[in-house]
Design an enzyme around this catalytic site. Sequence first.
Site, mmCIF file in Angstrom:
data_model
loop_
_atom_site.group_PDB
_atom_site.id
_atom_site.type_symbol
_atom_site.label_atom_id
_atom_site.label_comp_id
_atom_site.label_asym_id
_atom_site.label_seq_id
_atom_site.Cartn_x
_atom_site.Cartn_y
_atom_site.Cartn_z
ATOM 1 C CD GLU A 1 -0.008 -1.091 20.019
ATOM 2 O OE1 GLU A 1 -0.597 0.005 19.957
ATOM 3 O OE2 GLU A 1 0.620 -1.574 19.077
ATOM 4 C CB THR B 1 5.763 0.022 11.231
ATOM 5 O OG1 THR B 1 5.638 -0.224 9.826
ATOM 6 C CG2 THR B 1 7.218 0.149 11.638
ATOM 7 N N GLY C 1 0.857 -1.191 0.000
ATOM 8 C CA GLY C 1 0.000 0.000 0.000
ATOM 9 C C GLY C 1 0.887 1.233 0.000
ATOM 10 N NE ARG D 1 -3.515 -0.677 13.857
ATOM 11 C CZ ARG D 1 -2.990 0.501 13.515
ATOM 12 N NH1 ARG D 1 -1.670 0.637 13.415
ATOM 13 N NH2 ARG D 1 -3.767 1.545 13.307
ATOM 14 C CB ILE E 1 3.236 2.665 4.750
ATOM 15 C CG1 ILE E 1 2.382 3.814 5.308
ATOM 16 C CG2 ILE E 1 4.525 2.515 5.581
ATOM 17 C CD1 ILE E 1 1.804 3.580 6.698
ATOM 18 C CG HIS F 1 1.182 2.288 17.681
ATOM 19 N ND1 HIS F 1 0.132 1.419 17.666
ATOM 20 C CD2 HIS F 1 1.137 2.930 16.477
ATOM 21 C CE1 HIS F 1 -0.531 1.521 16.532
ATOM 22 N NE2 HIS F 1 0.072 2.440 15.787
#
Length: 324
Positions: free
Chosen positions: A265, A234, A158, A236, A160, A284
């Site tokens: 988290e 980075t 995608g 999930r 990123i 995160h």
Amino acid sequence: MEKKVFVTHELPGEVIHQLSGLCDVNVWLGPGLLPASGLREELSDCDGVVCLLTDRIDRELVEALPGLRFVSSMSVGVDHIDVQALTARGIPLGHTPGVLVETTADTVFALLLAAARRVSEADRFVRQGEWRRENRWSPDFFTGKDVGGATLGLVGLGEIGQAVARRAQAFGMRVIAWNRTPKAVPGVRLQSLESVLAESDFLSVHLALAPETQGLLNTSRIAAMKPGAVLINTARGGIVDEQALAEALSSGRLYAAGIDVFAEEPVPVDNPLLSLPNVVLTPHIGSATARTRARMADIAAANAIAALRGEPMPHCANPEVYAR
Ligand code: NAP
């Protein structure tokens, strides 16, 4: 009667201040993050909410809020929200794609370089006085793994993933990728997931978390990775089996990892990754620059303002609600 909007945290940026000209705004001022029970209470008489990725908006909450007209999240990922439940009620969900792409890709490279060259380990060594205590230096002192000339595998191509590919090319890496939808990206060779796992010296995860991607990098896929590889996540935490990853790292089958996101988290202190010296950990912070966070808040506020005016959100994660 004036519309009511709840904002679950004080936000940076400029646009958020325009909200109070359009509705009655209530902002959670802490201390800390708003607890889940508080969210239900605060939203009971609200038309909309501007929230963070730490706010879980599940089906039960959506069904308990008959007056809810919109949700605007200051995040690109929307896995903390039951999108189907919102869509079924025709409620638009705003998110913040685009503005955090380059910032998050920089974080990927920070983790990749730190994991390859053992930066966190070396930092601890100097800080804790070990260097002076051992008066040590030798040709194999803190030797790491070369990035230039290595193969980078992207799981997900995608926005990123593509920004990471551009950086990797400048570092002289060969870039291969797997994506569920074939797409032509200059300098990136699309391959099967199995061959990306087998060939990558560095493997970086860039998928959205969805039922199809939950646990995708499970025990058998981690075992299928190239021996001595480095894993960067980075995207999930739920996409990677953390226990299987920790075992592969402690046995030495994988060289290192750089992890920004976790299945739970804030990460519990007994997470097995925390005790491994060859894991670089961050809390995160993929999109955490002041400029990017302000831009994300501006988009989240603009989405909320559009919804209040009865207009389509500029960045809507479920645009099908407008087709009705
Ligand atoms: P994007 O451009 O929307 O790309 C999403 C990627 O996930 C694409 O490769 C897409 O494949 C794939 N995907 C989505 N749903 C899928 C499914 N059900 N099965 C298989 N593949 C699926 O998003 P992006 O901006 O690159 O961000 C990617 C993820 O990074 C976000 O979803 C978010 O969770 C995470 N993120 C983390 C941080 C951080 O702070 N650490 C910051 C920003 C983003 P297609 O091309 O086939 O649609």
